[in-house]
Every structure is written in C-alpha cells, then in structure tokens.
Design a protein around this motif. Structure first.
Motif, PDB file in Angstrom:
ATOM      1  N   ARG A 534       0.858  -1.185   0.000  1.00 46.90           N
ATOM      2  CA  ARG A 534       0.000   0.000   0.000  1.00 46.90           C
ATOM      3  C   ARG A 534       0.892   1.231   0.000  1.00 46.90           C
ATOM      4  NH1 ARG A 534      -2.332  -1.849   5.397  1.00 46.90           N
ATOM      5  NH2 ARG A 534      -0.167  -2.501   5.402  1.00 46.90           N
TER       6      ARG A 534
ATOM      7  N   LYS B 236      -9.792  -2.208  -5.159  1.00 48.27           N
ATOM      8  CA  LYS B 236      -8.957  -2.107  -3.976  1.00 48.27           C
ATOM      9  C   LYS B 236      -9.826  -2.068  -2.722  1.00 48.27           C
ATOM     10  CE  LYS B 236      -5.486   1.177  -3.467  1.00 48.27           C
ATOM     11  NZ  LYS B 236      -4.608   2.078  -4.166  1.00 48.27           N
ATOM     12  N   GLU B 240      -9.676  -4.740   0.261  1.00 48.80           N
ATOM     13  CA  GLU B 240      -9.358  -4.346   1.622  1.00 48.80           C
ATOM     14  C   GLU B 240     -10.380  -4.889   2.598  1.00 48.80           C
ATOM     15  OE1 GLU B 240      -8.855  -0.110   1.931  1.00 48.80           O
ATOM     16  OE2 GLU B 240      -7.092  -0.252   0.644  1.00 48.80           O
TER      17      GLU B 240
END
Lengths: 834, 644
Positions: A534, B236, B240
C-alpha cells in the motif's frame, strides 16, 4: 542452573521476574563503605540460568532492581533515576523519581505489580515515600509524611487496595498506612502482645494477605487490611529473616508463608508444626502466583502446595477415583484382569467422570513428561468407558502441556506452572489474548521459530500468530543484520526479509522499515518500503526520513484521491513547500500532474498569487494569460485596472504564441476604453456589453454614425452588421429606416430575414414588401411566411421542385386552399412522372 | 405503442433501499443521539462502515437550524422532505446563499457539498458570531464525502476547532427504477477540464456500496482513463474489506463503465426523444420538472415528478417526438371512452366505478393534459423552421457532407445571437466530427463568437480546447502521424502520467473513421419509420446511432473488446474487460441479462432511451448509473466562463 556465577548471591542485587521470568544480578559494590574501583557487571539470565545479557554498569550506584510486567528491567539508582533495560541488556529509556530525591538520595526501593502495570516505590533519605503506580504512564505521587519519623522504618511494603497503591511501614512497635492523602496508624487484629518491632513483612501475590515477622520470632498472618487474623505462629527464632514470602495456591484454603534465613527455610501456616528445610547454599526466593521459586548457585526449585488432584491420586493408599483409574490403567497395560476390577470399583461408585477429570487435572500439575503421559493415558483409558465425555478438556490439556513442556525446556527457560499458564497473561491486561502474551515473551527472547511452531500447533489465525511473529523477526533483523554480517548490502537484507515474509497478511513493511530507520538505517528502510504494497503506507515514513519527493510520488501512486490520500498529498506538498525553495517546489510539482492539479484547485480558491507564481514558473503563458483575464473580471473594478490586467494578459498570450487570444484581448481593451467614453458622452449602459450589443445599443439609441464607425473600427463583417441592424431596427419598429436600410445596397444576407423579422413583429404589410425581393430559392418560403399560399404554389410549380411542392401542400388548410392543393397535387404528379 | 418488454426480461433490483439507507444515515447524523443507533444494527455492514467515521463525532442533540446548499435541495427532497427533517429536531431551514443569516438557533448545521466556497461561507458566519461574542454549536455535514482541502480551509480560517465535520455518504439517488444518479454535475468539469481526480473515490465508494447490496459483478467492462481508475480503486476497496459479500450471488451480471469524453458527439446532439426533449426544453432537475403556466394552462407553475410511476409519461418517454402527439390524442380518446362507459351503468356499477376506477382515470386525465400541454409548448418552440434547419445541419455534420454550408449556418447562428450555448454546441459538434476546425474557420468563428456574446468567452474557448471539445486542425499536418505517436504514448502503461497538455493533444477525435467502422450512420432506403424503430438510431430520427450505446452493444455481444482494437485505438482510450468465472457460475441466467452502465461525466436521456430500446430487442435490462443526467446545454455551460 546453567549459570556460572562468579559472585555470591548474597553480594548481589537480585531481581527475578514472576511467571518464570528472567533473573538479573548486579554485584552490589556500593553497600560497602568504600566504593570498589572496578565497575560491576549487570548480568541477565533466563530462569534456567542461560545468559541473556551482560554489560558493564557505568551509571551511578543502584539501590534496587526489578522487572516490569513487560519484562523490562528497572534499575533504581541512588539519585532517583530509573534506568530501563530490555531483556537483552539493551537500554530503553530512563526517568526520574523526582527532584527531591536528588538531595536526599534513595534509601530503598521496590518494584511492584498492579493490574495497571508495574510501579516503583522509593524511600528517600528524608524518610519520605514517593511512588508511581505505572511506569508506563509515569505519574509521581509523593506520599504524606509519617509524623515524628526519625529513623528508617524497620520494614515496609506496598499494598494495593481498591486499585490504589498504599504503603505500609513499621517503625518500632507501630504500623503506619500511607495513602495519597493521609497517614494512619493501624494495628493488626489479634496481634500477640510484647512486640517491640517488626522485622519483616510480606504481602501475598494478589495483595490479599499480609504476614508480619516480629522481633519476638512471632509471625502474624492475616488479611492485607490487617482487620482479620488468619493464623499466627511462633517460631522462636529472633534473628531477622532474609526473606519472607507467601506460598499459597489460588482458590486453596491453605495459607502458608515461607521464611528464609541464611541456611534455613521454614514453611509456616495454620498448623502447630512448621516444615523446615535446610538450605545448602545461598538462596533467593521468588514469589509466584501459586508457590515460591527458590534458586541458588546450582539449583532452581519450586515449592508449592500440592494440588488437590495430585494429592488425591498420589497419596499413599489413596482410594480416590483418580488413583484407582491410574492403577487400572497400569494393570491394563500389564494385561492383568485387575484392571477390570479397579474400573468396576470406580464405576460402581459412579465416579468415573471424576476419575478422568482428576487424572487430567493432575497431569497438568506434573512437570515430568513421563508422569504427564501416564496420567493422560489413564484419563484416556477411563474415557473409553464413558458415553458422552466432552473431549475438549482432555484435548486442551494435551495442547497446553505440549506448549508448557516446550517453554520449560531449559534452553528456553520459562518455567511456567499449569496454574500460571492461563493466569500469567491476565496480569498483562490482554485479558483474552493469553497466548498472545506468551508469544510476546518468546518474541522478546528472540525465540521466533518456537513462537511460530506454537502458533502453527495451536492453529492461530495468521494475522494474530505467524505473521505477527514474522514481522517482529523482520524488525529485529532490520535492526541488527549488519551487526552480524558486515558486508551484506541493504538491498540484500531487504530481499532476504521479503523472501521470508512474502506478502503474508498482517505484515506491515512500513513498520519494519520504521524500525530500521529507528536505528539509523535509512537506506535499508527505503528498500524495505519498496515491498510495502500500500503505497499510501510508505508516505509518512518517507516524510520522516526527509525523502519528500519520493513521498510525493508514492502518495500519488496510491492512485486514489480519497480523503486519506488527499491529506497525504497535501501533507507532503506542505512539507515540500517548507522544505524547498519555491522554484524547486514548483519544479517538483511539475513532474506530478495529479498533485499539481490538486494544488492548483486549492490555489484557485485560496492562494491566487501562488497560482500565478506556479504558472510563471512553468512558463505556462497561456494559463497565465487566462489568469489575468479572469482577474480583469473578478478582481478589478476600475477601468484602468481592468485594462492593465488585460494588457498583462495580452503580453502573456504573445509569449504563448497565441496571437489570436492576444489580438482578441487587445480588442477587448479598445472596446472597454471606448465603452467608457460612450458612457461618458452619451450616458446609458455600455460597459461589459459585447461588441455586437454595443453596436446594437448605439443603433437603438439612434447613433447610427457612431455605430457605423464602431463597425468599421472593429471590422465587423457586413453580414453581421446587416443582421444586427435588421434586428435593432425591427426592435424599434422603425419600418421606414428599415426600408431605407434594405435599399442602401444589395443585402448580403438576402431578404428572407427581412420577411421573417417583420412577421415576428406581426407586420404583414411590411413583410410583403420584402417578400417580392427574396431570391428565387427562398421565395416559396417567404411567400408562405406572409401567408400567400396561392402565389407560393405558383412559384413552386414553376420551380418544379418536389420538396417545395410538399412544403406548400402542408400549408394548405381546409377549404380555402382547396383549389391550390389540387393544383399542387397535379404538379407533383407531373414532376414525379418525369 | 410503448414497446412491451420481452416476457423473459429480467426483473430490476429494488433500489429504494439506497434511499432508505441515505435517509437513515442523515437522520442519524442530524440527531446523533444514542437512541439513533438502532438502525445501525439493522443495516448492511457496508453502510455501517460508511458511518463509522461519524460515530466518533460530537453530539448535536436538540433543535437546530439547517442550512442547505441550493444544489442539494432537490436531491435532499427526494430522500427526506421537510416534514421528516422537522420530525428530527430540525427547526428552520435555510438556503446557503450570500445573505446575512437571521437564525437565532443555538445550533447550526450545514449540509453542503465539499467545496471551498462553502467552507468560506461557513467560516465567515462563524467568525462573525465570534466577533459578536455569540457562542453557538456548528456542525458541517459534507456530502458525499469530505475533502481535505475543505478542512484545510477551515483550519486556515481559524475555526477548525469550532465546528465539527461529518460525512454523509449519500452518493446514489435512485431517480427511477432503472436510473441512479450521483447528482454530481460538477464531476464533468472537475475531472475532464481541471483534471481533478477526487471524485473518483466517490464513484468507487458508490460502486462498492452497490456490490455489497446487490452482490458482486461477474463481468466488468470499461473504457476511458477515469473508468479504469474508478475500477481499480473500487477493486482495492473490495479487497481491503474481504467481507462476506464474496460468497453472495450476483444480482447484476455486467457492469460497464465509460468516460463521457469518449463520446462527446452523442451528448452534443439535439434530443428528439420525448424525455430528452423535455429535458432540453424545460430542464429536468433531479427527476422532476417545473412546467410553467404555458404548459399547465393555468396561472401557476407545477412541479411534476417524471418517472415510471407516471403511467402516461412511461409510455411516451422513449418515443420519438413525432409519435408522441398522435399517441396522446389516441390516449385521450380511450380515456373519454372509459369515462363514457358510465352512461349505461346502474347504481351498483356506478358505485364501483366511482370508488375504484374514477380516481385512476382522473389521475391519468390530469397527467395526460399536462403532457399534452408540454407537447404543445415544445411544438411551438421546435416545429418552427429554425429547428428543422438546426436538425438538418446537425445531421449533415454527423454524416460529414456540406461542411461549408454547415459552417456558414453556424456563423449565421452566431451573427444572429440566437443563443450563446447553442452556438457553442454547434461549433463543438463541428470540431469533433471534423477532427478540429480548419485554422481559418477556427479563428473567424471564434472572433464572431466573441463579438456576439462577449469577450470573456476567450476563457471558454481555452477550456474547450483543453477538454478537446473545440480544437484547431494542426495546419498542413497529416494528422495520423501525430496521432500514432500520441496514441502509443497513451496506450502505454504510463498513460496516467501524461500531462494535461498532452491529453488535450491526444483527445483528437477520429469521429469519421469510428463512425464508418461501427456503422453509426445507418443506410436508409426510403423513409425511416420512427414508429417502429429498427435500431438505436431512432433516438436521433434515424440519422445516427449513439456512439456510446453502439460500443456497449458491441462489447456485450462479444463479451470482450476483441475485434474492436481499431475502434479503441481511434478513440484513444484505455479499455478493459474482466470476467470472474467463479462469480459468473453463481449468477442466475436472469441476472446475467442485467447490465449496469456507469457514465462518468454524465449521460443523456437519448442514450438512456437508446439502451432501453436495445434491451428490449435483446432481452437485456439496463440500469443506469450516472454522475448526473446531462445534455448538450449542461455540458457547454460547464465549460463556459461566465462573468462573475
């Protein structure tokens, strides 16, 4: 014990952490009158005597050592400073117990544990106490003075009552209890008379009980509140004991205190007799939850009350169900029919369930694997004869023992007992995460492989278990790799770490990198960050490391611009703005279109000047021009100001090689000036009208000359002028002027617009005038407009144009145009034939 | 007359849940007392997630005055009307506007979009209170999300500590059974002109919400950079939060994301389908329209909700305008006949009729007269010669003949000051269809325009150029060479990093070639029968098949972009397609015929009508998600620079 002690224990300051924790030794060379010239060595050992750390003590004299709940070593110095070391002798931090101590020195200190953590209490040279209940969140409390205290108390201890730490001290025959505000005298209930001084006091592990040893050799045992006496004992030894600690098991009715002298150990409790042991060596007692650890140069023993289950089974000639079951199993293994007899006996009493439970429980309290096994085997044997015995207690015991045996191994050296095993962890505030704390302790000892094996064995979820440990491992490696192997490059270290970790969930590379940066390994940290999936996570650390440019590209790379990311980009931008000079800042921005646009958006509303500078820096003359034009409308009120702004804009457009815009801007300046003049001379509203509207306004105001002049000056094309005039005159309904105009020269827009505009003003009469002058292509349309269907039909027929014919036909309505319609139908048929 | 759906057409999911969630969250934010927690338990995880940020915020119980941004009033009205707000401790309602505030309440609450100018407004108000020594509580609810710049403004103005900021994740408003709008008209300008990517997160969040509520999407297609970014971010988010939705059955089989800038042409054309025409003429705002006195044939304006519940409207919304009048008069006759039935009735039947049918008939009657009024009003405006000419010119531009004549027409249009927006629209249409104007026209049209409508439009032209809507042909340059170069750069992975300047270069339209490849201009022998359309071109009187819709049709047919490489290259857009077989296996055949089309930057009613038609033909059902419903005028206005 595995250690090889050079010193006698009695010459050392000793501290051993509870729950089978490590032992710290520091030769106490300060107690002697003359300070020795050699510096003492601080040594840390595991409970099995494996050396963990050894370092030369370079700071001031130490009064006391102690372990915190997090297994950090607290060293209280004479000057009141407390130094904190890790398990491996790594210095962590230090704090002070207050200024007052500096003058008066510390006489004595205790480290104690409460449910909030670990506390420190000190006694100063002025006989005052200061304590902090939690060293993690340091708040010093100076305790009230004890009136007329002239000498050091003969003994004292910390109590913890209602989540508040108190101090109990003995001076001569009196006992004083100090809390935050008051000092009160207390008297133990039922204390035997004739006491002139208290030599030793001991508080139990859980702060519930207190024991007092008096100069008459009398021991009083009662509750910590001193209000209730449990029992008393007279041992007739008047020598002050070296140590006195409680030895009792949670939830057991028995209370006992272990008193140690130089060579003698005595266990006293609620019984007329005491148990006595002879100590061969200098020994040290460590209170534990369920007993006492006793270690010396060569041995480390555990003294505890025998658990009920064990007692029942192993008592001589016990007929308890567990004992019978164990016997039955043994016979069964010998293939003797006695097994059946024993079993029947238990079953007849209906106690098989208890038997199995007893065996399981007793196994837990055994330290020898062989004994554990035989007890468990007995339990499993007994289980076979039970219908619905829930298996989990058995399974859990097997699991627990396996873990316990593994950590008790002397290489590991954490001698936890079964009763400590779940309890140990409650102490640490993680009420539910007991196993986590054990893992933490293993990690603290850098026993990563064992920790991972335990995780895998207990099938802990990865995030809580394996990956957490791997992360710790990586942090450790990041810190220490090159200490071990000198010539490994940062890149290789990072890769090695990555190879081991992969993308295990729950592992944060940025944490590891932060650790690496923490010990000054910036390059390694950057390399490690590369592995952080990330990219947003990389940013804060990069900023900390002053790699703002890299941070910016990472912040943007994270691709999205939600709140967090925006904040990141903005934070980085502001960082950069302060860090770099303006030029470099803008240069950096230029390579980051996303950040640039974000910043531009912001500047547009908040910092217009910055925006201008931004364009300037970029040589973005086009935008700069637009910027000034915008300024000429928004910011400036006065004509001169506006013209000036426009001039700047025009210059910028020239630089941008946008001649068109430059010319247009110059025209606008001219127009503005002119409009201003018109307003002055003619009155009325001209400013901010378009050129077209300006001219139209002039015409409508009857200033034809001026209008024409303007049109010439600004090169208004003929067509536009005609349209314009046409509309303006029609607006005025100045039909006369219109006619004159129409005849001034041949219309560049034809005459149909004249017809249209007249019809719009509902002036059929005027319209008809122009209809005749309309060119042939539009004649039909014009005639239809004025409503002359018949003539339109004629023209259309003449043109032999099918679309025109249909158009006329669609205008034919009802009876009036019946004849015409027929005519057209015929003509159309003719046209179609051809 | 309205085409019936095929019998096996799939059912649409129920989107009213979105409204309920938004309302509950708003009420929760307004009340912020512990009693309001109950709803949290009952609603879906994902929404709870959106709320978590707010649960940390300070409470603001008790009566309060609510300030609402003008743009939010209509959407808010669809979610929670005034009486609902009043039930939840809102005392008075104010519009956010530059007027002195008269509120005497001790607590002020602001419901605004995350715009800097709103923050300034609030800051001024708070600071004025401070000066006057007045102490109140302030709460700012930003919707659909917070922007950091806004908080920064509050900080700079020194009031960050005085106000509490909250987020109302209201990003999807169901305008109709098959139309979801984010009601973010500024998306278009912010992204396509200013290059501001902040809204992409909002889009991703909205998609995420949809997939948590209606299951995952097995097939995803998209075209355009914004589409790709939104898709990636959405993915994403899903990763997550590896929630239980993974195991859910997909309710909607396909999702198709497209950027508005891949097809400006369709959006720039005049609309001739009824719903589009009503939008062009009266402006449909947030699913409802204000019919003026000329329509209602009374002295009052009337706000009318236009959606599938309006039976009359539902039957004509997708019709070419030329059919509408005929249909309405037929309908009127039927209605009369139904009324007439009562003549022969006995008492009992009459009672039945009055209690059961009359109300419906009356309602229908009312609606019918409204739509007839609207039609008349449109006819008055549109059937004039001007409109015919306009349409003729547009068709000529689309087909690419008589360019000179069209250019002259546009010039005359400008000279006569017909309408600044219309003139601009025609210029853009000319530019896009012709790959930019030739330098001479580019200059002269712009000059004329500035003279007619004011010099400030110099900035408008600069905007239009940047967005690729109005450009100049590079003189003497065989475009293809430049284009190849640029397209290489654009299709490269580094596409995201090409600067604005480059993208405007890259935005050269290749409309003519694309039109040929995709057969956008249907060959017609004889008259195109608008009553029985045979392809999507009917929405533009049979002259042009909307490019965006054709692309969707083609991709759905192939289930990929295979064979469309050339078109994609000409469009100069990144395309993508993903199919998750595991999810597709779980999907029912019915849900596989449901397609969610996401228009980033807005879609027009014509496109919606065209796709509805396509759906009927192929047995699909389309669901539309758009950042806002748009039309040519709105696009042009977004690009225009008006005097302050």
């Amino acid at each position: 014990m595995d250690w090889d002690l050079k010193e006698e224990l009695k010459d050392c300051l000793v501290a051993a952490a509870p729950y089978g924790g490590p032992i710290a030794l520091l030769r106490n060379c300060w107690r002697k009158e003359k300070a020795a010239s050699v510096r003492p060595v601080l040594e840390i050992y595991s409970a099995s005597g494996m050396p963990l750390a050894s370092l030369l003590w370079k700071s001031g004299p130490v009064v006391a050592l102690g372990w915190s709940a997090e297994e950090e070593l607290l060293c209280v110095q004479e000057d009141g400073a407390v130094l904190v070391y890790g398990l491996h002798g790594d210095f962590r931090r230090h704090f002070s117990m207050g200024n007052e101590v500096l003058q008066n020195r510390v006489l004595d200190a205790r480290i104690f544990h409460t449910e909030f953590g670990s506390g420190v209490a000190i006694l100063t040279g002025a006989y005052r106490f200061t304590l902090s209940a939690n060293v993690g969140d340091l708040k010093l409390r100076r305790m009230p003075e004890v009136p007329s205290l002239q000498s050091a108390p003969s003994c004292w201890t910390t109590l913890c009552h209602d989540r508040v730490a108190h101090i109990l001290l003995a001076v001569g025959p009196d006992l004083y209890l100090l809390d935050h505000a008051t000092c009160s005298t207390v008297t133990p209930a039922g204390l035997a008379p004739g006491v002139s001084s208290f030599l030793q006091m001991a508080v139990s592990f859980t702060y519930r009980y207190l024991a007092l040893f008096t100069d008459t050799g009398y021991i009083w045992m009662g509750t910590a509140s001193l209000k209730e006496k449990l029992c008393e004992f007279n041992c007739n030894i008047r020598a002050p004991p070296k140590q006195m600690v409680w030895c009792s098991r949670p939830r057991s009715k028995e209370r006992a205190v272990v008193v140690a002298w130089e060579r003698r150990l005595m266990v006293v409790g609620n019984a007329p007799e005491s148990i006595q042991f002879v100590l061969d060596e200098d020994s040290y007692l460590v209170p534990e939850l369920d007993g006492v650890r006793i270690f010396s140069r060569s041995t480390h023993e555990f003294l505890h009350e025998v658990p009920v289950a064990s007692e029942e089974i192993f008592k001589i000639a016990s007929m308890a169900p567990g004992a019978l079951l164990l016997e039955a199993q043994k016979e069964y293994e010998k293939e003797s029919q006695k097994a059946d007899e024993y079993l029947r006996e238990i079953q007849e009493l209906g106690q098989l369930i208890q038997a199995v439970q007893q065996c399981i429980e007793a196994a837990g309290h055994e330290h020898q694997p062989d004994m554990q096994k035989s007890l468990l085997r007995a339990a499993s044997f007994g289980k076979c004869f039970l219908d619905r015995f829930p298996p989990d207690s058995f399974v859990r015991m097997c699991q627990d023992l396996r873990v316990l045996n593994a950590i008790r191994d002397y290489h590991i050296g954490i001698p936890l007992t079964y009763s400590q095993y779940p309890h140990a962890y409650r102490k640490y505030r993680y009420k539910q995460l007991t196993i986590q704390v054990l893992l933490d302790r293993l990690v603290l000892r850098r026993l990563y492989p064992l920790a991972i094996q335990i995780c895998e064995y207990l099938r802990l979820p990865e995030v809580q278990g394996v990956s957490r440990i791997l992360a710790h491992w990586a942090c450790y490696k990041a810190r220490t790799w090159d200490v071990q192997q000198k010539d490994v490059s940062d890149e290789d270290v990072a890769r090695a770490i990555n190879q081991k970790l992969g993308d295990t969930p729950g592992v944060s590379y940025s944490d590891i990198a932060a650790r690496a940066y923490g010990c000054g390994r910036t390059e390694l940290a950057i390399k490690l960050l590369e592995y952080e999936p990330r990219s947003g996570e990389q940013v804060p650390l990069l900023l900390k490391m002053k790699r703002s440019k890299l941070a910016l590209s990472k912040a943007i790379e994270s691709g999205d611009t939600d709140l967090g990311e925006q904040r990141m980009v903005f934070t980085v931008l502001l960082h950069l703005k302060n860090e770099l000079n303006r030029g470099d800042f803008f240069m950096t921005l230029r390579n980051q279109p996303m950040a640039l646009s974000l910043y531009r958006q912001f500047c547009k509303h908040q910092e217009l000047d910055t925006l201008k500078d931004l364009y300037n820096q970029d040589d973005n003359h086009q935008e700069l021009g637009s910027f000034h034009i915008r300024g000429s409308y928004a910011a400036e009120e006065r004509i001169e100001g506006r013209v000036a702004a426009l001039q700047t804009a025009a210059d910028a457009f020239y630089k941008a090689k946008n001649e068109f815009a430059a010319k247009a801007t110059e025209d606008q300046m001219r127009l503005l000036r002119l409009q201003r003049r018109l307003e002055d001379e003619l009155g009325g509203q001209f400013l901010d009208l378009s050129l077209h509207d300006t001219v139209a306004t002039l015409i409508r105001g009857g200033h034809n000359k001026r209008a024409e002049q303007l049109a010439r000056d600004f090169r208004i094309p003929d067509k536009r002028l005609w349209w314009l005039k046409l509309a303006a005159l029609a607006d005025l309904e100045d039909w006369e002027e219109l006619e004159k105009f129409s005849k001034s020269k041949k219309s560049p827009i034809g005459y149909l617009p004249f017809v249209e505009i007249c019809m719009k003003q509902h002036n059929k009469y005027e319209a008809k005038k122009y209809a005749s002058r309309v060119g042939p292509e539009q004649k039909v349309k014009a005639l239809l407009l004025v409503g002359d269907v018949a003539q339109a039909a004629d023209v259309a027929i003449e043109h032999r144009n099918e679309t025109e014919l249909s158009l006329v036909l669609s205008h034919c309505t009802g009876a009036t145009d019946g004849a015409t319609a027929d005519k057209i139908q015929r003509a159309r048929a003719q046209v179609q034939k051809k | 007359m309205a085409f019936p759906h095929r019998l096996d057409a799939p059912e649409l999911p129920d989107f009213s849940m979105l409204k309920r969630l938004a309302r509950d969250q708003l009420i929760y934010l307004l009340e912020q007392v512990s009693a309001g927690h109950a709803w949290l338990l009952s609603c879906v995880n994902s929404v709870a997630l959106n709320v978590t940020s707010s649960s940390l915020c300070p409470l603001l119980p008790g009566k309060k005055d609510l300030f609402i941004e003008a743009d939010l009033m209509s959407p808010l009205d669809r979610i929670a009307n005034v009486s609902i707000l009043k039930q939840h401790e809102v005392d008075k309602l104010y519009k956010v506007e530059n007027k002195p505030v008269l509120s005497s309440s001790e607590q002020l609450c602001f419901l605004v979009r995350p715009r800097i100018k709103n923050m300034r407004y609030i800051a001024n108000l708070v600071n004025a209170d401070k000066l006057a020594g007045r102490i109140r509580k302030y709460k700012v609810i930003l919707t659909p999300q917070k922007f950091y710049a806004c908080e920064m403004v509050l900080e700079e103005e020194g009031i960050y500590g005085d106000v509490s900021c909250d987020e109302w994740a209201f990003s999807l408003l169901p305008l109709d059974v098959d139309l979801l709008s984010m009601e973010l008209p500024e998306f278009f300008r912010d992204y396509f002109l200013e290059g501001d990517q902040r809204w992409i997160n909002t889009v991703a969040q909205a998609l995420h919400l949809l997939s948590t509520l209606y299951g995952p999407f097995p097939n995803c297609y998209g075209i355009g950079r914004c589409a790709k970014m939104s898709y990636d971010l959405w993915r994403k988010l899903e990763e997550e939060e590896d929630s239980e939705t993974k195991g859910r059955r997909p309710e909607i089989g396909h999702i198709f994301l497209l950027d508005r800038d891949m097809d400006f042409v369709t959006a720039l054309c005049s609309q001739v389908v009824y719903e589009g025409l009503v939008d062009d003429t009266f402006r449909i705002k947030c699913g409802s329209v204000d019919f003026g006195p000329e329509v209602t044939s009374s002295d009052k304006s009337l706000k009318v909700l236009l959606n599938a519940e309006d039976k009359v409207f539902n039957e004509i919304r997708n019709e070419h305008f030329s059919n509408v009048f005929g249909f309405l008069s037929q309908k009127a006759r039927n209605l009369q006949a139904q009324y007439d039935r009562r003549r022969g009735m006995d008492i009992k039947q009459m009672k039945n009729f009055v209690s059961q049918e009359l109300k419906g008939l009356k309602q229908e009657h009312r609606l019918l007269s409204l739509h007839i009024g609207a039609c008349e009003s449109i006819m008055k405006k549109k059937t004039k010669q001007d409109f015919q000419e306009l349409i003729k010119t547009e068709h000529a531009l689309l087909e690419g003949f008589n360019i000179r004549e069209s250019t002259n027409y546009i010039e005359e249009h400008i000279d006569r000051q017909v309408s600044p927006i219309e003139s601009l629209r025609l210029m853009c249409l000319l530019s896009i269809t012709e790959n930019g104007l030739i330098p001479k026209d580019y200059r002269s049209l712009k000059t004329q325009y500035l003279q007619s409508y004011g010099p400030e439009h110099l900035l408008t032209f600069s905007n239009l150029r940047r967005a690729g809507l109005l450009t100049e042909q590079a003189p003497g340059d065989t475009l293809t060479a430049v284009e190849n170069k640029v397209s290489k750069l654009v299709t490269d992975k580094a596409a995201g990093k090409i600067t604005d300047a480059f993208s405007s270069l890259a935005k050269r339209s290749n409309f003519r070639a694309i039109s040929k490849k995709l057969n956008l201009i249907p060959r017609v022998d004889g008259e195109y029968d608008l009553k029985v359309p045979r392809d999507m071109a009917y929405v533009f009187s049979g002259a042009y098949v909307p490019l965006s819709c054709r692309i969707i049709e083609q991709v759905l047919e192939r289930r990929s972009w295979q064979g469309l490489d050339e078109v994609v290259r000409l469009l100069n857009c990144t395309e993508f397609a993903f199919t998750d077989m595991a999810k597709e296996d779980k999907a029912s055949s019915e849900s596989l015929r449901l397609i969610l089309v996401v228009f980033l930057g807005g879609c027009t009613f014509s496109e919606i009508s065209a796709l509805r038609f396509l759906g009927r033909e192929k047995g699909y059902r389309f669901i539309f998600l758009t950042t806002a419903v748009t039309n040519s005028a709105r696009l042009m206005e977004a690009m225009s620079e008006m005097k302050a």
